[in-house]
Design a protein around this motif. Structure first.
Motif, mmCIF file in Angstrom:
data_model
loop_
_atom_site.group_PDB
_atom_site.id
_atom_site.type_symbol
_atom_site.label_atom_id
_atom_site.label_comp_id
_atom_site.label_asym_id
_atom_site.label_seq_id
_atom_site.Cartn_x
_atom_site.Cartn_y
_atom_site.Cartn_z
ATOM 1 N N ALA A 222 0.847 -1.188 0.000
ATOM 2 C CA ALA A 222 0.000 0.000 0.000
ATOM 3 C C ALA A 222 0.886 1.242 0.000
ATOM 4 C CB ALA A 222 -0.909 0.001 1.233
ATOM 5 N N GLY A 223 0.263 2.367 -0.267
ATOM 6 C CA GLY A 223 0.996 3.629 -0.257
ATOM 7 C C GLY A 223 1.497 4.001 -1.640
ATOM 8 N N TRP A 335 10.689 -2.616 3.882
ATOM 9 C CA TRP A 335 9.563 -1.777 4.275
ATOM 10 C C TRP A 335 9.193 -1.974 5.748
ATOM 11 C CZ3 TRP A 335 8.858 1.496 0.442
ATOM 12 C CH2 TRP A 335 9.054 1.088 -0.873
ATOM 13 N N GLU A 338 2.671 -3.465 8.561
ATOM 14 C CA GLU A 338 1.687 -3.321 9.635
ATOM 15 C C GLU A 338 0.804 -4.562 9.707
ATOM 16 O OE1 GLU A 338 -1.048 -0.024 9.161
ATOM 17 O OE2 GLU A 338 -1.690 -0.134 11.256
ATOM 18 N N VAL A 349 0.253 -5.465 5.814
ATOM 19 C CA VAL A 349 0.360 -4.442 4.769
ATOM 20 C C VAL A 349 1.750 -3.817 4.789
ATOM 21 C CG1 VAL A 349 -0.645 -2.350 3.810
ATOM 22 C CG2 VAL A 349 -2.090 -3.927 5.100
ATOM 23 N N LYS A 350 2.391 -3.816 3.639
ATOM 24 C CA LYS A 350 3.681 -3.129 3.502
ATOM 25 C C LYS A 350 3.390 -1.661 3.237
ATOM 26 C CE LYS A 350 6.308 -7.144 2.557
ATOM 27 N NZ LYS A 350 7.685 -7.586 2.312
ATOM 28 N N ARG A 351 3.793 -0.802 4.148
ATOM 29 C CA ARG A 351 3.453 0.627 4.074
ATOM 30 C C ARG A 351 4.587 1.384 3.404
ATOM 31 N NH1 ARG A 351 -2.032 0.937 4.871
ATOM 32 N NH2 ARG A 351 -2.635 -0.083 6.830
ATOM 33 N N THR A 352 4.475 1.566 2.098
ATOM 34 C CA THR A 352 5.610 2.109 1.343
ATOM 35 C C THR A 352 5.872 3.587 1.624
ATOM 36 O OG1 THR A 352 4.260 2.674 -0.599
ATOM 37 C CG2 THR A 352 5.229 0.461 -0.531
ATOM 38 N N CYS A 390 2.440 11.694 9.192
ATOM 39 C CA CYS A 390 1.172 11.389 8.533
ATOM 40 C C CYS A 390 0.499 12.681 8.067
ATOM 41 C CB CYS A 390 0.245 10.649 9.495
ATOM 42 S SG CYS A 390 0.873 9.044 9.999
ATOM 43 N N ASP A 404 -5.677 3.655 7.411
ATOM 44 C CA ASP A 404 -4.721 3.889 6.333
ATOM 45 C C ASP A 404 -3.913 5.169 6.521
ATOM 46 O OD1 ASP A 404 -5.267 1.517 4.873
ATOM 47 O OD2 ASP A 404 -7.137 2.405 4.180
ATOM 48 N N LEU A 406 -1.032 5.441 7.528
ATOM 49 C CA LEU A 406 0.365 5.242 7.139
ATOM 50 C C LEU A 406 0.575 5.287 5.628
ATOM 51 C CD1 LEU A 406 1.498 2.455 9.642
ATOM 52 C CD2 LEU A 406 1.566 4.932 9.874
ATOM 53 N N ASP A 407 -0.484 5.512 4.880
ATOM 54 C CA ASP A 407 -0.336 5.569 3.419
ATOM 55 C C ASP A 407 -0.177 6.982 2.878
ATOM 56 O OD1 ASP A 407 -0.437 2.860 3.194
ATOM 57 O OD2 ASP A 407 -2.562 2.772 2.667
#
Ligand code: FEO
Ligand code: CA
Ligand code: CA
Length: 720
Positions: A222-223, A335, A338, A349-352, A390, A404, A406-407
């Motif tokens: 994501a992100g 990454w 989360e 979720v990989k928070r890019t 954020c 979301d 962190l995106d």
């Protein structure tokens, strides 16, 4: 440093619709803060004011009282060579084994086999190897949080392959996909329910929360970097017997696995963040890598990806990790990931948006205006410190609203100036590099539009930081935020800088502005923030955000402590006294080196863990084994609380909300032992105990990383 099957968790949890565990935790933590703030006496506050310190150390002055819960134990002696194969804690405390590599943590999991004959499928349901950063998430009950039951989320950083298999990595049976799958299953994260009954902690083996994340667990990307061409990889069907290419590409939104999970973080909404550190070492290539003049080759070079990797051999049997076949797979790692520990079916979720580096930890801070930031180190010699802010505020009243957060936001990298000021340099398309070129016009990040430029900035975070002139640091490890308690309203972040032997040599070099430097190869001069030319004992730096806001782009900083060995006979260099300036009494009684784990407890006490050779020889002859110390952030006094078994690293620390149980991780005891004699250097924890904390037998046969529980014999707060 040096899974094949995603566990099935198809039971329904939290069907009640009641407020989440996390909402309850948040409320209790707020009331705890209020209580402790109210307890700080006016006299204590006055006594702490006007602290005057000189030089770099202490220039950011503390205007706070001593912690209400102080440090009440006496320093234990160093564990000198030959290092005892046990964990030692101060008088009045008891330490026991909670969970170790190979212990079953979910329904249907097999028991640990002391001869390492557990299969890959069995390992995928057992506690992983080489435990690292961790957090205890307490369960709620009737509007409170429990101190005797919760979920322990812990990273499993890497594997000791000689110990993982009966005949070692290759041995008589050779290397195989089964060995690869077991190694992959021993990496990742272990999510373990733990509870205390009649004073004894144990793993709840039947728990529906028990879960493993491994190198093969399905994840979401994501992100801003999600979906970018560099994130599209070859698609494989992953099976126990091998990874079979489908002939298709992935869409850049899906990934498999998390590896080299070093330290961690949490979010204020109660999710766990696992941080991918030395992921480069798990890759290899069955052909030459592309030239460093190509985009892929340059990216590999800057992140230390090589054809041989760290010798894992995964790429020889699993083409997903063979760069000759699947060159973009590396971009799925590096990454912050989360995961919701309260939902075993959730997809991590990989928070890019938080950048792609060798992530050590991710420490959050919510400021008074509910702005949220995460502070992060990139652990390699001469890499950088980052902050992610954020775009949207944290919503303490609505967990779903934070899902979301962190995106969206801005990633910054730190520049430490000689005058003890600092700047957060944004890594955005508009950012102007030292070469006068905006990142959008820098060929490393060229894209069709700013969205693509931002995606490339995040995938190539190190190169973007090179371009804007960030300060090269002495291996940034854990970050920790000092609680705003006892009169401290500052946003004050501490970071361990573990060591660096690549600085101050006569032919100086820096990470090149064009991002072409080979990972860890530069040899910059000393600077104010990294003042030792031969920093083998490391230091701890701290900074304060301007205006007590995480949105600040300016900060003040100082060096909290230079670690070292008071009794050393090493000849001082102009910038190195090697002795450090640890405040301990008597002088030299609590010396440490190579600080790595760093964590503030709820009471404002600073805990520091170390990662050095661990056998008490060479540079460590006076400091001894790796250790856990507790320090007062105001007086800077250190006391040694725990020493580890032989050839281990002490890493990972968390506490129950009442402070009466401390969990500590012991990683890689017996490091470097070979399969022919696995217990040559350590047989911990079996060398110390015949049973676990709950009285069940504790098999040995080889050293086992794991977590210990420490309690105070009078039932009080640990260390108080
Ligand atoms: Fe995995 Fe930076 O320690
Ligand atoms: Ca000292
Ligand atoms: Ca570490």
């Amino acid at each position: 440093m040096k899974g094949s099957k995603h566990p099935r968790n198809d039971l329904t949890i939290n069907p009640s619709g009641n407020e989440s565990i996390i909402d309850v935790i948040g409320r209790v933590e707020v009331s705890r803060r209020r209580f402790i703030q109210g307890s700080a006496s006016a006299g204590a506050l006055a006594a702490a004011g006007g602290l005057t310190l000189s030089g770099i150390v202490g220039t950011v002055e503390a205007a706070v009282a001593a912690p209400v819960v102080g440090i009440g134990f006496e320093s234990i002696p160093p564990s000198l060579a030959p290092v005892a194969d046990k964990v030692t804690v101060p008088a009045g405390h008891t330490v026991k084994a909670l969970v170790s590599w190979g212990d079953p943590i979910m329904p249907g999991a097999a028991a640990y086999k002391a001869d390492a004959t557990n299969t890959a499928a069995e390992q995928a349901m057992q506690y992983g190897m080489h435990t690292d950063g961790m957090h205890f998430f307490p369960f709620p009950s009737r509007g409170q949080v429990l101190n005797d039951r919760g979920i322990l989320c812990a990273n499993n950083e890497y594997t000791h392959e000689e110990i993982l298999f009966p005949d070692g990595q290759v041995g008589a049976s050779g290397y195989s996909i089964e060995k690869c799958r077991k190694s992959q299953a021993a990496h990742g994260v272990s999510i373990t329910e733990v509870r205390r009954i009649n004073g004894n902690w144990s793993v709840v083996k039947s728990s529906i929360y028990g879960r493993r994340l491994t190198a093969n667990t399905p994840m979401r990307i994501a992100g801003p970097a999600a979906g970018h061409a560099l994130m599209k990889t070859r698609e494989f069907n992953i099976a126990p017997t091998g990874s079979v290419a489908t002939g298709n590409s992935t869409d850049g939104f899906k990934a498999f696995g998390t590896i080299n999970n070093c330290a961690h973080g949490i979010t204020p909404w109660g999710t766990y963040l696992t941080c991918e550190e030395n992921w480069n070492g798990n890759f290899g290539a069955n052909a030459a890598l592309p030239a460093v003049t190509t985009e892929a080759g340059k990216l590999y070079n800057r992140y230390g990806v090589t054809a041989g990797g760290f010798g894992y051999r995964w790429h020889t049997v699993d083409p997903r990790f063979d760069l000759a076949v699947n060159p973009n797979e590396t971009n799925h790692f590096g990454w912050v990931v989360e995961v919701d520990p309260t939902d075993p079916k959730s997809v991590p979720v990989k928070r890019t948006a938080l950048g792609r580096i060798k992530h050590e930890s991710a420490q959050y801070v919510v400021d008074r205006a509910q702005n949220l930031a995460f502070y992060m180190g990139d652990d390699e010699k001469n890499e950088y410190i980052y902050k992610f802010v954020c775009a949207d505020k944290y919503n303490p009243g609505n967990r779903a609203a934070n899902r979301d957060l962190l995106d969206h936001g801005t990633l910054y990298v730190a520049r430490f100036n000689a005058d003890l000021s600092g700047s957060w340099l944004p890594l955005t398309p508009d950012s102007i590099g030292l070469d006068g070129v905006a990142l959008r016009d820098n060929p490393n990040f060229a894209g069709a539009d700013d969205a693509e430029v931002q995606a490339k900035i995040l995938i190539k975070t190190r190169m973007a930081a090179d371009a804007v002139g960030a300060t090269m640091m002495d291996r940034p490890e854990w970050t920790g935020a000092r609680p705003r308690l006892n009169g401290n309203d500052e946003i004050e972040i501490f970071c361990t800088l573990t060591n660096n032997d690549r600085r101050g040599t006569t032919t100086a070099s820096s990470n090149k502005v064009d991002g072409s430097t080979t990972a860890a190869s530069a040899r910059p001069p000393v600077d104010a923030a990294n003042p030792r030319e031969d920093n083998r004992y490391g230091h701890i730096i701290r900074w304060r955000e301007a205006g007590q806001s995480v949105l600040a782009t300016e900060f003040g900083w100082d060096i909290f402590v230079q670690c070292g060995d008071t009794a050393t006979t090493k000849t001082a260099k102009p910038t190195n006294d090697y002795k450090g300036n640890i405040n301990d009494d008597p002088n030299g009684s609590a010396d440490i080196g190579a600080p790595d784990g760093l964590w503030f407890d709820w009471f404002g006490r600073l805990w520091v863990q170390t990662d050095q050779a661990g056998n008490g020889t060479g540079d460590w002859v006076n400091i001894g084994a790796n250790s856990l110390s507790c320090a007062d952030p105001v007086s800077k006094e250190f006391r040694r609380f725990l020493t580890g078994p032989n050839k281990c690293e002490v890493t990972g620390i968390t506490m129950t909300p009442d402070g009466k149980t401390l969990f500590v991780g012991i990683q890689h005891p017996g490091e470097d032992a070979v399969a022919a004699n696995p217990t040559a250097l350590s047989n911990w924890p079996a060398s110390q105990w015949a049973t676990r904390a709950d009285g069940t037998p504790l098999p040995g046969g080889r050293p086992r990383s794991g977590v210990v529980v420490i309690t105070k014999d009078d039932g009080g707060i640990v260390g108080a």
